[in-house]
Design an enzyme around this catalytic site. Structure first.
Site, PDB file in Angstrom:
ATOM      1  N   HIS A 118     107.416 105.768  15.953  1.00  0.00           N
ATOM      2  CA  HIS A 118     108.523 106.529  16.543  1.00  0.00           C
ATOM      3  C   HIS A 118     109.163 105.856  17.747  1.00  0.00           C
ATOM      4  O   HIS A 118     110.160 106.333  18.264  1.00  0.00           O
ATOM      5  CB  HIS A 118     108.070 107.928  16.942  1.00  0.00           C
ATOM      6  CG  HIS A 118     107.237 107.939  18.187  1.00  0.00           C
ATOM      7  ND1 HIS A 118     105.928 107.559  18.201  1.00  0.00           N
ATOM      8  CD2 HIS A 118     107.549 108.255  19.470  1.00  0.00           C
ATOM      9  CE1 HIS A 118     105.449 107.656  19.426  1.00  0.00           C
ATOM     10  NE2 HIS A 118     106.415 108.062  20.230  1.00  0.00           N
TER      11      HIS A 118
HETATM   12  C1  UD1 Z   1     108.890 111.660  23.146  1.00  0.00           C
HETATM   13  C2  UD1 Z   1     108.435 110.828  24.352  1.00  0.00           C
HETATM   14  C3  UD1 Z   1     107.437 109.771  23.891  1.00  0.00           C
HETATM   15  C4  UD1 Z   1     106.323 110.363  23.074  1.00  0.00           C
HETATM   16  C5  UD1 Z   1     106.905 111.158  21.916  1.00  0.00           C
HETATM   17  C6  UD1 Z   1     105.853 111.784  21.048  1.00  0.00           C
HETATM   18  C7  UD1 Z   1     110.143 110.556  26.117  1.00  0.00           C
HETATM   19  C8  UD1 Z   1     111.084 109.610  26.736  1.00  0.00           C
HETATM   20  N1  UD1 Z   1     109.541 110.150  24.981  1.00  0.00           N
HETATM   21  O1  UD1 Z   1     109.627 110.798  22.308  1.00  0.00           O
HETATM   22  O2  UD1 Z   1     106.906 109.134  25.024  1.00  0.00           O
HETATM   23  O3  UD1 Z   1     105.493 109.336  22.593  1.00  0.00           O
HETATM   24  O4  UD1 Z   1     107.761 112.169  22.464  1.00  0.00           O
HETATM   25  O5  UD1 Z   1     106.412 112.556  20.034  1.00  0.00           O
HETATM   26  O6  UD1 Z   1     109.950 111.631  26.643  1.00  0.00           O
HETATM   27  N2  UD1 Z   1     113.012 116.046  17.556  1.00  0.00           N
HETATM   28  C9  UD1 Z   1     112.939 117.071  16.646  1.00  0.00           C
HETATM   29  N3  UD1 Z   1     112.084 118.107  16.902  1.00  0.00           N
HETATM   30  C10 UD1 Z   1     111.317 118.161  18.010  1.00  0.00           C
HETATM   31  C11 UD1 Z   1     111.422 117.111  18.931  1.00  0.00           C
HETATM   32  C12 UD1 Z   1     112.249 116.057  18.704  1.00  0.00           C
HETATM   33  O7  UD1 Z   1     113.613 117.089  15.626  1.00  0.00           O
HETATM   34  O8  UD1 Z   1     110.556 119.120  18.163  1.00  0.00           O
HETATM   35  C13 UD1 Z   1     113.918 114.911  17.276  1.00  0.00           C
HETATM   36  C14 UD1 Z   1     115.274 115.121  17.851  1.00  0.00           C
HETATM   37  O9  UD1 Z   1     116.177 114.651  16.939  1.00  0.00           O
HETATM   38  C15 UD1 Z   1     115.285 114.249  19.083  1.00  0.00           C
HETATM   39  C16 UD1 Z   1     114.335 113.121  18.692  1.00  0.00           C
HETATM   40  O10 UD1 Z   1     113.385 113.729  17.816  1.00  0.00           O
HETATM   41  O11 UD1 Z   1     116.542 113.810  19.408  1.00  0.00           O
HETATM   42  C17 UD1 Z   1     113.639 112.498  19.840  1.00  0.00           C
HETATM   43  O12 UD1 Z   1     112.935 113.470  20.615  1.00  0.00           O
HETATM   44  P1  UD1 Z   1     112.632 113.209  22.176  1.00  0.00           P
HETATM   45  O13 UD1 Z   1     111.786 114.268  22.732  1.00  0.00           O
HETATM   46  O14 UD1 Z   1     113.878 112.873  22.879  1.00  0.00           O
HETATM   47  O15 UD1 Z   1     111.794 111.872  22.182  1.00  0.00           O
HETATM   48  P2  UD1 Z   1     110.633 111.391  21.217  1.00  0.00           P
HETATM   49  O16 UD1 Z   1     111.133 110.255  20.443  1.00  0.00           O
HETATM   50  O17 UD1 Z   1     110.003 112.523  20.488  1.00  0.00           O
END
Ligand code: UD1
Length: 367
Positions: free
Chosen positions: A210
């Site tokens: 990821h």
């Molecule tokens: C975040 C953390 C990362 C961690 C990871 C574990 C930061 C900068 N990054 O990254 O360190 O390793 O979580 O999962 O805080 N999304 C969903 N559903 C959810 C959450 C996210 O669909 O419940 C999708 C959304 O499209 C979102 C994307 O995932 O835009 C990224 O989510 P985000 O929380 O921004 O960062 P992660 O890549 O999950």
């Protein structure tokens, strides 16, 4: 009698939940001394990314939910800060506890420190020395403004010392994520995930990906697909796909190509106990996660980490971790070695013993 100390504990994203579970338990044992409220920022909001962890890990329902959801980095950080500022003003805590390195960690520590609230950072001092990683920025900022820095491995002590953090702020507490792993052992053992996925122990590898550096460009995704094609020709791979990666595969029009990869069993993000059972019975792990490098060290499962660096070097020197990047030759070599039974066994790092949260609460109690 001394009054209770008012504490806010913040969690926002999946890797935070395993870290706050043992802290909430340890605080609960000392509830005569601490009045603790849990705040969920809502950075992760899907059932599989958030609520299932609260259920599996027995974390109390958060008293405060900020429901910020997804946005750009600045957008998400700003939303968390604005919402959390109101909470701090209303609740007037004396101490904020943040864990890990996600946007919620940094956003809330900034808010608290500007309002004169002491900040404790659990999992302080880790450094990948790669500022292209959003998490590295979060770690640097959070540590710079924290009052209590709880460190999980020796590199954390060294890094903070080099950065000039006063010694009295730094405490070697151990690894709270491992507290959760050890505490959940019996539940993990009982998981029916192998049966549900129709798998036999020791016959498959587990994959997670990821990191933006791996999944946010078409070029890197294509490189990875090529590697996966080879690996899955040797051994079955089970892939618990992260919502971010799923979104990127669709965005770059690679869905069809991805589905054509043979011998890769794709699942939605798994529940905590199911995921750890799956990993514990696997031949090896292929990942770019931070926390999984630590969990595999305790489970004694070889971990091939698809990154150029790690902020958790003790997993390399003492654990089962190896850095392989997206280097196809190196990955082939290491997968062949693992399949031939040549594996790194490793040993348990100091204070990864299930009692880190207790040590943390003890320090806070004595201050
Ligand atoms: C975040 C953390 C990362 C961690 C990871 C574990 C930061 C900068 N990054 O990254 O360190 O390793 O979580 O999962 O805080 N999304 C969903 N559903 C959810 C959450 C996210 O669909 O419940 C999708 C959304 O499209 C979102 C994307 O995932 O835009 C990224 O989510 P985000 O929380 O921004 O960062 P992660 O890549 O999950």
């Amino acid at each position: 009698m001394k009054k209770q100390q008012k504490v806010l504990v913040v969690a926002g994203a999946r890797p935070n939940f395993m870290k706050i579970a043992p802290l909430m338990r340890a605080f609960n044992k000392k509830r005569n001394k601490f009045n603790v409220k849990l705040v969920h920022t809502g950075q992760h909001y899907d059932y599989t990314m958030s609520e299932s962890f609260f259920q599996d890990l027995g974390i109390p329902t958060p008293q405060i939910h900020l429901e910020v959801g997804s946005a750009t980095h600045a957008g998400q950080t700003a939303k968390i800060m604005t919402a959390f500022e109101e909470v701090v003003i209303k609740e007037k805590p004396e101490l904020l506890i943040v864990v890990g390195d996600v946007n919620s960690t940094m956003a809330c520590s900034l808010v608290a420190s500007k309002l004169g609230v002491k900040v404790a950072h659990v999992e302080a001092g880790l450094r990948s020395f790669d500022r292209d990683m959003p998490e590295e920025i979060n770690r640097l900022v959070t540590d710079a403004i924290s009052d209590y820095l709880f460190v999980s491995e020796p590199s954390g002590l060294e890094n903070l010392k080099k950065e000039g953090v006063p010694k009295k702020k730094i405490h070697f507490a151990g690894n709270v994520m491992i507290d959760t792993l050890l505490h959940s052992k019996a539940k993990i053992q009982k998981s029916k995930v192998l049966k549900n996925l129709n798998l036999k122990p020791g016959t498959y590898g587990v994959l997670t990906l990821h990191r933006p550096s791996n999944v946010d460009s078409k070029k890197s995704l294509l490189e990875i697909f090529e590697i996966l094609e080879w690996v899955s020709s040797k051994v079955r791979l089970v892939y618990a796909i992260h919502p971010r990666t799923k979104k990127m595969i669709e965005k770059f029009g690679l869905k069809k190509k991805f589905e054509q990869l043979d011998n890769i069993q794709v699942t939605a993000p798994l529940r905590y106990v199911d995921f750890l059972k799956l990993v514990s019975e696997s031949k090896f792990m292929l990942t770019d996660s931070g926390g999984i490098q630590e969990e595999t060290t305790i489970l004694k499962v070889p971990c091939l980490t698809m990154r150029e660096n790690t902020e958790r070097p003790v997993t390399l020197t003492q654990g089962t971790n190896l850095l392989v990047g997206r280097n196809a030759r190196e990955i082939k070599r290491q997968v062949n070695r693992v399949l031939a039974g040549k594996v790194k066994r490793g040993k348990t790092p100091r204070f990864w013993d299930g009692r880190a949260a207790e040590r943390i609460v003890k320090v806070l109690e004595s201050h």
